[in-house]
Enzyme design. Structure first.
Site, PDB file in Angstrom:
ATOM      1  N   LYS A 175      19.139 -35.648 -71.795  1.00 45.26           N
ATOM      2  CA  LYS A 175      20.489 -36.035 -72.901  1.00 45.26           C
ATOM      3  C   LYS A 175      20.082 -35.438 -74.181  1.00 45.26           C
ATOM      4  CE  LYS A 175      22.271 -38.178 -75.642  1.00 45.26           C
ATOM      5  NZ  LYS A 175      22.629 -37.664 -76.834  1.00 45.26           N
ATOM      6  N   GLU A 250       8.751 -41.744 -79.508  1.00 42.55           N
ATOM      7  CA  GLU A 250       8.266 -40.844 -80.608  1.00 42.55           C
ATOM      8  C   GLU A 250       9.501 -41.237 -81.632  1.00 42.55           C
ATOM      9  OE1 GLU A 250       5.716 -39.682 -80.981  1.00 42.55           O
ATOM     10  OE2 GLU A 250       4.729 -38.968 -79.066  1.00 42.55           O
ATOM     11  N   CYS A 284       9.965 -35.186 -88.478  1.00 48.46           N
ATOM     12  CA  CYS A 284       9.559 -36.349 -88.585  1.00 48.46           C
ATOM     13  C   CYS A 284       8.154 -36.481 -89.129  1.00 48.46           C
ATOM     14  CB  CYS A 284       9.458 -36.718 -87.002  1.00 48.46           C
ATOM     15  SG  CYS A 284       8.370 -35.660 -86.162  1.00 48.46           S
ATOM     16  N   GLU A 385      12.546 -44.491 -94.422  1.00 46.16           N
ATOM     17  CA  GLU A 385      12.587 -43.135 -93.990  1.00 46.16           C
ATOM     18  C   GLU A 385      14.066 -42.569 -94.492  1.00 46.16           C
ATOM     19  OE1 GLU A 385      13.309 -41.426 -89.740  1.00 46.16           O
ATOM     20  OE2 GLU A 385      11.788 -40.162 -90.303  1.00 46.16           O
TER      21      GLU A 385
HETATM   22  P1  NAP Z   1      18.625 -40.772 -83.223  1.00 44.63           P
HETATM   23  O1  NAP Z   1      20.005 -41.079 -83.827  1.00 44.63           O
HETATM   24  O2  NAP Z   1      17.661 -42.004 -83.000  1.00 44.63           O
HETATM   25  O3  NAP Z   1      18.976 -39.790 -82.044  1.00 44.63           O
HETATM   26  C1  NAP Z   1      18.004 -39.399 -81.162  1.00 44.63           C
HETATM   27  C2  NAP Z   1      18.689 -39.292 -79.876  1.00 44.63           C
HETATM   28  O4  NAP Z   1      18.949 -40.200 -79.250  1.00 44.63           O
HETATM   29  C3  NAP Z   1      19.856 -38.297 -79.931  1.00 44.63           C
HETATM   30  O5  NAP Z   1      20.015 -37.529 -78.578  1.00 44.63           O
HETATM   31  C4  NAP Z   1      21.084 -39.469 -79.883  1.00 44.63           C
HETATM   32  O6  NAP Z   1      22.417 -39.156 -79.480  1.00 44.63           O
HETATM   33  C5  NAP Z   1      20.416 -40.594 -78.829  1.00 44.63           C
HETATM   34  N1  NAP Z   1      20.670 -42.115 -78.931  1.00 44.63           N
HETATM   35  C6  NAP Z   1      21.415 -42.420 -80.097  1.00 44.63           C
HETATM   36  N2  NAP Z   1      21.725 -43.646 -80.215  1.00 44.63           N
HETATM   37  C7  NAP Z   1      21.372 -44.060 -78.587  1.00 44.63           C
HETATM   38  C8  NAP Z   1      21.357 -45.106 -77.831  1.00 44.63           C
HETATM   39  N3  NAP Z   1      21.886 -46.304 -78.054  1.00 44.63           N
HETATM   40  N4  NAP Z   1      20.902 -45.209 -76.483  1.00 44.63           N
HETATM   41  C9  NAP Z   1      20.233 -43.803 -76.228  1.00 44.63           C
HETATM   42  N5  NAP Z   1      20.345 -42.703 -76.968  1.00 44.63           N
HETATM   43  C10 NAP Z   1      20.848 -42.762 -78.164  1.00 44.63           C
HETATM   44  O7  NAP Z   1      17.803 -39.794 -84.208  1.00 44.63           O
HETATM   45  P2  NAP Z   1      18.594 -38.655 -84.995  1.00 44.63           P
HETATM   46  O8  NAP Z   1      19.028 -39.216 -86.274  1.00 44.63           O
HETATM   47  O9  NAP Z   1      19.176 -37.877 -84.355  1.00 44.63           O
HETATM   48  O10 NAP Z   1      16.849 -37.861 -85.340  1.00 44.63           O
HETATM   49  C11 NAP Z   1      16.267 -38.113 -86.558  1.00 44.63           C
HETATM   50  C12 NAP Z   1      14.901 -38.920 -86.239  1.00 44.63           C
HETATM   51  O11 NAP Z   1      14.056 -38.923 -85.315  1.00 44.63           O
HETATM   52  C13 NAP Z   1      14.199 -39.360 -87.436  1.00 44.63           C
HETATM   53  O12 NAP Z   1      13.859 -41.008 -87.502  1.00 44.63           O
HETATM   54  C14 NAP Z   1      12.890 -38.874 -86.979  1.00 44.63           C
HETATM   55  O13 NAP Z   1      11.751 -39.201 -87.718  1.00 44.63           O
HETATM   56  C15 NAP Z   1      12.886 -38.977 -85.667  1.00 44.63           C
HETATM   57  N6  NAP Z   1      12.159 -37.780 -84.931  1.00 44.63           N
HETATM   58  C16 NAP Z   1      10.750 -38.223 -84.570  1.00 44.63           C
HETATM   59  C17 NAP Z   1       9.929 -37.369 -83.997  1.00 44.63           C
HETATM   60  C18 NAP Z   1       8.720 -37.722 -83.544  1.00 44.63           C
HETATM   61  O14 NAP Z   1       8.112 -36.926 -82.776  1.00 44.63           O
HETATM   62  N7  NAP Z   1       8.037 -38.934 -83.957  1.00 44.63           N
HETATM   63  C19 NAP Z   1      10.359 -35.824 -83.923  1.00 44.63           C
HETATM   64  C20 NAP Z   1      11.605 -35.626 -84.424  1.00 44.63           C
HETATM   65  C21 NAP Z   1      12.376 -36.692 -84.861  1.00 44.63           C
HETATM   66  P3  NAP Z   1      23.355 -38.572 -80.362  1.00 44.63           P
HETATM   67  O15 NAP Z   1      22.969 -38.182 -81.824  1.00 44.63           O
HETATM   68  O16 NAP Z   1      23.781 -37.362 -79.510  1.00 44.63           O
HETATM   69  O17 NAP Z   1      24.389 -39.408 -80.374  1.00 44.63           O
END
Ligand code: NAP
Ligand code: MG
Length: 495
Positions: A175, A250, A284, A385
């Protein structure tokens, strides 16, 4: 008419059962619709999980070297298609071509690395306490893996999870993030071209709350591997805990660079500028904090501001761009909210702080590279963040204080120190509370053959990438083979 894309379930391209759809747009130009994608729900997830479960029986019996051959082939195809893939990344993430090509490389590297792992997947062989008994360990697949990925590195994050999942013999339901769905289709297409059998890799588009959560909750999904925000990670961990499914997280970061008075100042400035503002700070592992020794503080901040001022904000499609747009309106609003909080908290804004709206900027989500100085560790902008081109700078009086400020965050993904003193550098390495640590280098730049991940709220205690990923995507079996001909057991005491 926008191009229409589908889910991939059981080797067939299909619409969502409900027929609902969503649009994918270009962050550099919100009027440019890149495609229409299925907005899936629990029903579609269930079909994909069923397909993955069905495929698991045969795929788990394919030997790892043969699975590896498919990954090598996929790596070759991806390398050949690097320009096309990078163009998709430029369009849907907004990043520059150079940054996009770097991401494709990271995805290819992982396919090759895990392809090679197919001929290793080593376990242990050791002596039993008892005679005539063989003791070994062997890795086995876990089953159906649910993989949920973010938009900032949509290709490498998929490759970094799917490659180890497949080499270990698992099947996958992916997904991807709604903001970057086309990259996922391209990844799945090339895996099929490489010869991946039917049902082994399934793709379901949709929102995190609906499709994502349905995947996390599905009783037949044995592992969830998630990269994204700490807030969503916490929710996923709780849901997996309820049904005792394995989970690997992660999460976010608030990564800092320590700049000591004996460093190469130009190198430190250059590294901080790249770490903070490339990919608009949406890594990230982006540098979001700088901790500077007071004796070079004024000199450092002056140079930092001067170098940052030279950066050109623009579309990823423009070759001269240094700072690309941010992903969407919501993220832009989050960044603006934090800038206002920073001002109210009394941090000193020395550069940027505004959304860019004139000319071509009006079409997309552009934000100026922004620097706050004289920041205190207890401020909100110092702790949370922001995930955008915003950097906060602290002044410290000693190495001890630098370490204290460095660790004064709930996150612990990546950290760095600039110093020419090896004792100090190694002491910082020992004391920084992070999963990844750099000396005299920016806070980003992970390589695929080494573990990646964070401590504290940056992760759930696992490491993906490198051979550490095998711990996530396989289960150990401990095997005793007794060839003594009698009943032996270490618990039959003879003392
Ligand atoms: P996010 O909102 O947590 O979303 C990440 C993924 O999870 C997306 O595919 C999102 O789907 C899905 N998602 C959202 N709510 C969910 C739920 N309740 N249940 C299951 N899946 C769900 O994060 P983002 O804003 O897209 O990404 C930025 C974040 O990722 C930052 O905090 C960054 O630091 C972190 N990040 C961490 C790493 C690492 O390796 N540590 C690498 C890259 C990014 P949709 O968005 O499609 O709704
Ligand atoms: Mg998009």
């Amino acid at each position: 008419m926008s191009k229409s894309f589908k889910n991939f379930i059981d080797s067939k391209w299909v619409d969502s059962v409900s027929g609902k759809t969503f649009y994918n747009m270009n962050p550099a130009n919100k009027d440019e619709i890149l495609g229409v994608f299925p907005l899936s729900d629990a029903h579609d997830i269930d079909l994909a999980v069923q397909a993955a479960e069905k495929a698991f029986k045969e795929w788990s019996r394919v030997t790892p070297p043969m699975r590896g051959k498919i990954l090598f082939e996929a790596g070759k195809i991806m390398a050949k298609k690097k320009t096309e893939l990078a163009q998709t990344l430029v369009k849907e993430v907004g990043k520059t071509m150079k940054e996009a090509l770097g991401e494709v490389k990271a995805a290819v590297d992982m396919l090759y690395f895990m392809g090679g792992e197919g001929r290793r997947l080593y376990g242990d062989t050791t002596y039993s306490e008892l005679p005539n008994r063989l003791a070994i360990t062997k890795r086995y697949p876990i089953g159906v893996c649910g993989i949920i990925t973010p938009w900032n590195f949509p290709l490498s994050s998929i490759s970094w999870k799917v490659s180890p999942a497949l080499i270990c013999g698992n099947t996958v339901v992916l997904k991807p993030a709604r903001d970057t769905p086309e990259t996922a289709n391209k990844f799945v297409e090339l895996m099929q071209e490489a010869g991946l059998p039917r049902g082994v890799l399934n793709l379901v588009h949709g929102s995190g709350e609906e499709a994502g959560e349905a995947l996390v909750k599905h009783k037949d999904v044995n592992l969830i591997s998630f990269t994204g925000s700490s807030a969503v990670g916490r929710k996923i961990a709780a849901l997996c805990g309820e049904r005792l499914a394995k989970v690997s997280l992660e999460l976010g970061g608030k990564n800092a660079v320590i700049v000591m008075e004996d460093c190469d100042l130009d190198l430190a400035v250059d590294s901080v500028v790249r770490g903070a503002f490339s990919v608009a700070g949406e890594r990230c592992t982006a540098t979001s904090r700088v901790i500077v020794h007071q004796s070079i503080y004024d000199n450092f901040t002056e140079k930092l501001a001067a170098e940052t001022k030279k950066l050109k904000v623009g579309s990823g499609e423009d070759e001269s761009t240094d700072v690309c747009p941010v992903i969407n309106e919501k993220q832009l609003n989050t960044i603006m909210r934090y800038v206002e909080i920073g001002k109210k908290e009394g941090a000193k804004l020395i550069l940027g702080g505004n959304r860019l709206t004139h000319g071509v900027y009006s079409r997309g989500f552009y934000f100026e590279p922004t620097i706050f100085v004289d920041v205190r560790p207890d401020m909100v902008i110092a702790r949370e963040e922001i995930f955008g081109p915003v950097l906060v700078v602290f002044k410290v009086n000693s190495f001890e204080e630098a370490i204290e400020v460095h660790n004064a965050t709930e996150y612990g993904l990546s950290g760095s120190i600039f110093t020419r003193n090896v004792n100090r550098a190694m002491s910082a390495v020992d004391r920084m509370e992070t999963g990844v640590c750099y000396v005299n280098a920016p806070t980003f730049g992970s390589e695929v053959h080494l573990p990646f991940g964070g401590v504290k709220k940056s992760g759930g205690g696992h490491r993906e990438v490198g051979k550490a990923a095998l711990e996530v995507f396989s289960d150990w079996k401990t095997i005793y083979v007794d060839y003594s001909g009698g009943v032996q057991n270490v618990q039959f005491h003879k003392d």
